[in-house]
Motif scaffolding. Structure first.
Motif, PDB file in Angstrom:
ATOM      1  N   SER A   1       0.798  -1.223   0.000  1.00 56.32           N
ATOM      2  CA  SER A   1       0.000   0.000   0.000  1.00 56.32           C
ATOM      3  C   SER A   1       0.830   1.273   0.000  1.00 56.32           C
ATOM      4  CB  SER A   1      -0.929   0.000   1.225  1.00 56.32           C
ATOM      5  OG  SER A   1      -0.164  -0.095   2.420  1.00 56.32           O
ATOM      6  N   SER A   2       2.156   1.169  -0.051  1.00 55.38           N
ATOM      7  CA  SER A   2       2.974   2.372   0.057  1.00 55.38           C
ATOM      8  C   SER A   2       4.326   2.144  -0.596  1.00 55.38           C
ATOM      9  CB  SER A   2       3.157   2.763   1.526  1.00 55.38           C
ATOM     10  OG  SER A   2       4.004   3.891   1.657  1.00 55.38           O
ATOM     11  N   ARG A   3       5.017   3.256  -0.939  1.00 52.42           N
ATOM     12  CA  ARG A   3       6.374   3.180  -1.474  1.00 52.42           C
ATOM     13  C   ARG A   3       7.416   3.416  -0.389  1.00 52.42           C
ATOM     14  NH1 ARG A   3       7.345   7.475  -5.597  1.00 52.42           N
ATOM     15  NH2 ARG A   3       9.425   6.536  -5.621  1.00 52.42           N
ATOM     16  N   ASN A   4       7.179   4.425   0.453  1.00 47.41           N
ATOM     17  CA  ASN A   4       8.198   4.828   1.418  1.00 47.41           C
ATOM     18  C   ASN A   4       7.692   4.907   2.845  1.00 47.41           C
ATOM     19  OD1 ASN A   4      10.854   5.730  -0.061  1.00 47.41           O
ATOM     20  ND2 ASN A   4       9.153   6.434  -1.349  1.00 47.41           N
ATOM     21  N   ALA A   5       6.419   4.636   3.091  1.00 48.45           N
ATOM     22  CA  ALA A   5       5.892   4.590   4.460  1.00 48.45           C
ATOM     23  C   ALA A   5       5.721   3.133   4.876  1.00 48.45           C
ATOM     24  CB  ALA A   5       4.569   5.345   4.552  1.00 48.45           C
ATOM     25  N   GLY A   6       5.377   2.923   6.136  1.00 46.26           N
ATOM     26  CA  GLY A   6       5.253   1.566   6.655  1.00 46.26           C
ATOM     27  C   GLY A   6       4.161   0.774   5.973  1.00 46.26           C
ATOM     28  N   LEU A   7       4.348  -0.556   5.931  1.00 50.57           N
ATOM     29  CA  LEU A   7       3.389  -1.447   5.290  1.00 50.57           C
ATOM     30  C   LEU A   7       2.651  -2.333   6.283  1.00 50.57           C
ATOM     31  CD1 LEU A   7       5.581  -2.639   2.272  1.00 50.57           C
ATOM     32  CD2 LEU A   7       3.859  -0.837   2.272  1.00 50.57           C
ATOM     33  N   SER A   8       3.063  -2.332   7.547  1.00 45.82           N
ATOM     34  CA  SER A   8       2.467  -3.231   8.536  1.00 45.82           C
ATOM     35  C   SER A   8       1.187  -2.643   9.105  1.00 45.82           C
ATOM     36  CB  SER A   8       3.459  -3.500   9.665  1.00 45.82           C
ATOM     37  OG  SER A   8       4.601  -4.165   9.192  1.00 45.82           O
ATOM     38  N   PRO A   9       0.261  -3.507   9.549  1.00 42.69           N
ATOM     39  CA  PRO A   9      -0.957  -3.023  10.187  1.00 42.69           C
ATOM     40  C   PRO A   9      -0.663  -2.332  11.516  1.00 42.69           C
ATOM     41  CG  PRO A   9      -1.149  -5.337   9.528  1.00 42.69           C
ATOM     42  CD  PRO A   9       0.288  -4.967   9.415  1.00 42.69           C
ATOM     43  N   LEU A  10      -1.643  -1.593  11.997  1.00 42.47           N
ATOM     44  CA  LEU A  10      -1.581  -1.014  13.339  1.00 42.47           C
ATOM     45  C   LEU A  10      -1.989  -2.088  14.342  1.00 42.47           C
ATOM     46  CD1 LEU A  10      -1.476   1.429  15.357  1.00 42.47           C
ATOM     47  CD2 LEU A  10      -3.911   1.746  14.852  1.00 42.47           C
ATOM     48  N   TYR A  11      -1.210  -2.235  15.416  1.00 43.66           N
ATOM     49  CA  TYR A  11      -1.531  -3.202  16.463  1.00 43.66           C
ATOM     50  C   TYR A  11      -2.163  -2.478  17.645  1.00 43.66           C
ATOM     51  CZ  TYR A  11       1.661  -6.011  13.687  1.00 43.66           C
ATOM     52  OH  TYR A  11       2.269  -6.658  12.647  1.00 43.66           O
ATOM     53  N   VAL A  12      -3.294  -2.999  18.073  1.00 41.96           N
ATOM     54  CA  VAL A  12      -4.007  -2.455  19.225  1.00 41.96           C
ATOM     55  C   VAL A  12      -4.108  -3.576  20.254  1.00 41.96           C
ATOM     56  CG1 VAL A  12      -6.142  -1.422  20.050  1.00 41.96           C
ATOM     57  CG2 VAL A  12      -5.302  -0.869  17.762  1.00 41.96           C
ATOM     58  N   VAL A  13      -3.486  -3.371  21.398  1.00 45.72           N
ATOM     59  CA  VAL A  13      -3.445  -4.404  22.446  1.00 45.72           C
ATOM     60  C   VAL A  13      -4.295  -3.929  23.621  1.00 45.72           C
ATOM     61  CG1 VAL A  13      -1.982  -5.761  23.978  1.00 45.72           C
ATOM     62  CG2 VAL A  13      -1.146  -5.103  21.715  1.00 45.72           C
ATOM     63  N   ASN A  14      -5.357  -4.663  23.891  1.00 46.93           N
ATOM     64  CA  ASN A  14      -6.287  -4.304  24.981  1.00 46.93           C
ATOM     65  C   ASN A  14      -6.755  -2.861  24.864  1.00 46.93           C
ATOM     66  OD1 ASN A  14      -6.196  -6.863  26.188  1.00 46.93           O
ATOM     67  ND2 ASN A  14      -4.350  -6.342  27.335  1.00 46.93           N
TER      68      ASN A  14
END
Length: 995
Positions: free
Chosen positions: A177-190
């Motif tokens: 989904s991107s060229r130069n930004a992060g590709l990992s999902p956002l993690y929400v813990v509790n």
């Protein structure tokens, strides 16, 4: 006297009357709780009067006795792993119940985390996949999300070095989904965004919810473009419980690359004058391999309390070795969750603390490749018993010496703390304040001793031993204030949420290094004793460095959930968010979302005409999300060192602009559309969902050329470019056999994704229409073998197209005009598109069997319809490989096409000759267990289990395991590095006990 007698008689009669009234009000219910499958008694079952805190637990024989008030209508029976039963009370004083193990059918009430709250799964109108903790795969891995691999359609999890206990997987949702930004999902813990994903013990996970649709992710604004993964850990209940889980695992090297044995090397290389015989017979791969690699993990959990106050506490220990000589990891973790409700139910307070300490020794990712290429007639040790000095071949070093003597350690400390206070202002109105801190501190330590053969042989007097230390600290502080209001008006149901979020991020780093220590025993613990630091005669600025940076994120958000008669569902949300990362003109952005669903199965015409439809829901959603996962201060004019200026005989450091200011820098924007259907048929015997999605990513970040002057630098970091992903996701599950003693359930997850890069330019910034990527390293000058071009997909291989091999063993290729020439006579202009490294289809199949107390799961996983570049064959798989280096067996296997490439004139020229199908099907996980209830005072049940992971891979790829080649990111289907870390087959033996 008579008055006293009458008074005593009256008191006695009153007491008897009251006693009889009390006896009439309360009664005792007795009974026995058993397992419905086999009739065995179940100790420790919680039995409460429904709607109250009056309760008890069954004893070792499953028996119970409970005093119930006359208002009691039913009793509720609960036990972990079994379906809860609510049984009406009758006039009988005896009530015995059989409990059945939980099943994952849609007729259960499944609570789904939707971001800042939960909903019944039937109320969800966006694309969200819910996975229960008990459905996770049994794996021995560094990251708990490896247990989710293949479970969620559209979520691609790969690990190119799973045998390394310190490795982390690549995780990507619905394509790049991107060229130069992060590709990992956002993690929400509790409920806390940005949690430490490696600070979670898999045994502590209650559920994982993957927010795939844009409408669900939009509530997280500038962090939602790559999807959101919400992890909920276990909480305490009124049921007292102690649980232990321990396992031992063994990793065996499998699907390894095979190089020539010493005898084969003599026959094929030495006799053809492509190598020398140094007299030894060494299995270098065996010498650098630790197989099987042993790991162990132990977890102890305690939970209990009352209806008002409960707790959950967990502690775990893990000790894991890698399959190379150096890799290992020890970690100690804990998690404590406490919840308390006041007697008037107005206030609810929670506290969660999760510390973790890790001590690691990092693997040398290139050591296996060193061993692959070394001449097998080299001895490991010389005639004096010291490590042999090696200065020929690809890498010119001794991998056994490197693995034994060079150290790369780390100490990591993590702690997640959050506390919340909820006020139930009215029955339908509440507000919650949550404060949290997520901290990670890592110390990296490296050391090379003075006894290395390369240093001794060179007779060095400076830059002998080397040591360094680096301290990195990440800290995130959060404050969130949320309000919830619900209202039911006849058949109209409203749920309103509003909130404020504040996050402060801070990063610190310090680095120091030195050479020439008086003693190797110091390692990295006495950097000041080195003699090579400081001044022009030494390292100057490179000896020490430090930095600090941070960012702030502020948001206001709201969401409205509405449904009419539980049939027609509408959800709308809006997040107004600002980030300090953005330029002065674009600090704030709006992220709207809307979704709708129609529960068709609730319509009368469906209930009468199609009673076999248990549940049917049609839904669609639209949402705008963002991506601000890039560096700090990129919108600002920064200053940095620009050399030295001599003045009066003194050198002065000069500073100047090191970046261009960009007041318009903003987040990447993602426009998401999703349409889907959820269904359950034949009394929930068959269930599933189908989704179609379109995601267009706009304002992609990248560096663009700008004129000098007026800009101080030639490139500016800005928002340019557009990319599009479309796909289909299908999940299905079925209860094929459903009997008391035997059951068989099957489930599958399938995804199809296509990517298209639309544009590199906009009206302000003009870039080239393509970008060459995936550059291969030396030896030789192979160059880039993939191209990102407007109108094409990410992962397109762009290289010479092969036309076979001529009689001299030279690679033939096509030129642009269609003529055929040897590869060394073609130019880069003759390259063309020859295949794609993105899998078209990714799927999995899970088979769950249960026979009485035995359970068996067989999990298959695969990827299809893509090409991979055989990097090992390109460098090591042909007879023309560099002299005096070992090669793969395929180089001299007449059945291998690579054995035909004998002409050194075309060596190191890339073409699609080295492209192979990457499609594979893997017997990924097989787990079997046996559960035995026990009628003892201290032990309620035990479960023995065994699991095997990566048992076999069906593939036509000849370069080992295709799953080791990353299919995520901007260069899928190719490993541009010469590093090689073998695949492993993992065996797990474990024990679980409930006390």
């Amino acid at each position: 006297m008579q008055k006293k007698f009458l008074l005593r008689i009256s008191t006695f009669m009153l007491f008897m009357m009251l006693s009889s009234i009390v006896m009439a009000q309360n009664r005792t219910i007795t009974g026995k709780v058993t397992d419905a499958a086999d009739g065995s008694p179940m100790p420790g079952v919680s039995i409460v009067v429904t709607g109250s805190s009056i309760g008890t637990t069954s004893d070792v024989n499953g028996a119970y006795s409970l005093n119930v008030p006359p208002t009691a209508k039913s009793l509720t029976f609960t036990f972990i792993g079994y379906a809860t039963r609510e049984v009406p009370l009758t006039e009988s004083a005896t009530l015995s119940v059989g409990l059945s193990q939980s099943s994952n059918t849609l007729n259960e009430v499944v609570v789904v985390s939707v971001g800042y709250g939960t909903l019944d799964k039937r109320e969800v109108s966006s694309a969200i996949t819910h996975v229960s903790g008990r459905d996770l795969l049994p794996v021995s891995a560094n990251n708990p999300l490896m247990s989710l691999q293949g479970k969620v359609a559209g979520l691609n999890i790969t690990n190119t070095s799973s045998g390394d206990p310190n490795s982390s997987p690549s995780i990507q949702l619905r394509g790049v989904s991107s060229r130069n930004a992060g590709l990992s999902p956002l993690y929400v813990v509790n409920g806390i965004p940005g949690g430490n994903i490696d600070n979670i013990n898999q045994n502590d996970i209650e559920s994982i919810d993957v927010l795939k649709g844009g409408a669900a992710s939009a509530i997280y604004g500038t962090r939602g473009s790559n999807g959101v993964i919400i992890i909920t850990t276990k909480k305490g209940t009124s049921q007292s419980r102690m649980f232990y889980d321990g396992y031992a695992s063994f990793d065996y090297v499998t699907n390894r690359l095979e190089n020539l044995s010493p005898e084969e090397f003599l026959q094929n290389r030495v006799q053809n004058k492509q190598g020398q015989d140094y007299g030894a017979r060494t299995n270098w791969l065996g010498a650098v391999t630790n197989s099987p690699a042993f790991s162990q993990k132990h977890t102890m959990q305690l939970s209990g309390g009352s209806a008002k106050t409960n707790y959950f506490a967990s502690a775990d220990y893990r000790n894991a070795d890698g399959i190379d000589l150096r890799a290992r990891k020890k970690e100690y973790g804990a998690r404590i969750n406490i919840s308390h409700t006041t007697d008037d139910n107005i206030f609810v307070g929670t506290l969660s603390i999760a510390p973790r300490y890790m001590n690691t020794s990092n693997s040398d990712q290139g050591n296996f490749n060193n061993a692959l290429t070394l001449n097998p007639t080299y001895p490991i040790f010389d005639e004096t018993g010291a490590y042999n000095y090696i200065n020929t071949g690809f890498f010119s070093n001794n991998p056994v010496e490197n693995g034994k003597l060079i150290k790369s350690d780390a100490e990591i400390k993590e702690i997640d703390v959050n506390a919340s206070l909820k006020a139930n202002i009215l029955k339908n109105l509440s507000t919650t304040v949550t404060i949290s801190e997520i901290s990670r501190s890592g110390r990296n330590m490296n050391f090379r001793p003075s006894t290395l053969s390369s240093i001794v042989h060179a007779n060095r007097t400076t830059q002998t031993n080397f040591a360094s230390q680096e301290q990195q600290e990440n800290d995130q502080k959060n404050l969130e204030w949320i309000g919830n209001y619900s209202l039911d008006v006849n058949r109209n149901h409203f749920k309103l949420l509003g909130g404020y979020s504040y996050s402060l991020y801070n990063y610190k780093q310090f680095y120091a290094q030195n050479y020439d220590f008086p003693f190797d025993i110091y390692q990295w613990n006495n950097l000041g004793s080195g003699l090579y630091n400081g001044g022009a005669a030494g390292q100057g600025q490179s000896a020490v460095g430090s930095t600090q940076n941070g960012s702030t994120l502020i948001a206001f958000f709201g969401r409205l959930n509405y449904d009419f008669d539980n049939k027609y569902i509408l959800t709308g949300s809006l997040r107004h968010e600002g980030s300090s990362k953005f330029g002065a003109n674009n600090k704030w952005g709006n992220f709207p979302a809307v979704s709708a669903a129609w529960r068709v199965s609730e319509e009368d015409f469906i209930k009468t005409s199609a009673p076999w439809i248990s549940d049917l829901k049609v839904r669609a959603d639209y949402g705008v999300t963002g991506n601000q996962d890039f560096g700090n201060y990129l919108s600002l004019l920064l200053y940095g060192g620009a050399g030295y200026f001599p003045f009066n005989g003194v050198q002065y450091q000069v500073y100047g602009p090191s970046s261009n200011v960009n007041p318009d820098l903003s987040w990447e924007r993602s426009i998401n559309f999703n349409a889907g259907v959820d269904f359950s048929l034949f009394d929930s015997r068959i269930s599933g969902s189908i989704d179609y999605y379109v995601r267009k990513n706009k304002d992609l970040l990248g560096y663009y050329n700008v004129p000098l002057p007026p800009n101080p630098q030639s490139q500016t970091f800005t928002n340019v470019g557009t990319m599009k992903n479309t796909g289909i996701e299908v999940t299905l599950s079925a209860a094929v056999i459903k009997h008391r003693d035997f059951s068989y359930n099957i489930s599958t997850a399938f995804s199809y994704n296509r990517n298209k890069f639309i544009s590199f330019s906009n009206t302000l910034y003009k870039g080239a229409t393509f970008q060459d990527v995936a550059g291969l390293s030396a030896p030789g000058s192979p160059g880039e073998i993939q191209r990102i071009e407007e109108g094409h997909s990410i992962g397109e291989f762009y290289t010479l197209k092969s036309a076979g091999v001529d009689d001299s063993g030279a690679l033939l290729v096509y030129r642009k005009d269609g003529s055929i020439v040897p590869a060394n006579q073609a130019s880069r202009d003759d390259r063309q598109y020859v295949g794609n490294g993105l899998p078209k289809f990714i799927g999995s199949l899970s088979n769950n069997f249960r026979y009485k107390r035995f359970d068996l799961n067989i999990f298959l996983r695969g990827a299809f319809g893509y090409k991979v570049f055989n990097t090992p064959a390109f460098y090591l798989g042909t007879p023309s490989t560099q002299a005096d280096a070992n090669v793969l067996k395929s180089a001299y296997d007449s059945n291998s096409k690579y054995s035909k490439l004998k002409n050194s004139a075309t060596t190191s020229i890339a073409s699609d000759y080295f492209l192979e199908s990457g499609s594979f099907v893997k017997i990924d996980n097989v787990a079997m267990g046996y559960t035995q209830p026990l009628n003892t005072k201290y032990l309620k049940s035990v479960r023995f289990y065994a699991a095997g992971r990566n048992l076999h891979t069906f593939t036509s790829y000849t370069g080992g395991d295709p799953d080791l080649i990353n299919s995520n990111g901007l260069t899928p289907g190719v490993n541009t590095s010469l590093n090689y870390y073998p695949s492993t087959l993992q065996l797990i033996l474990g024990l679980q006990a409930t006390f």
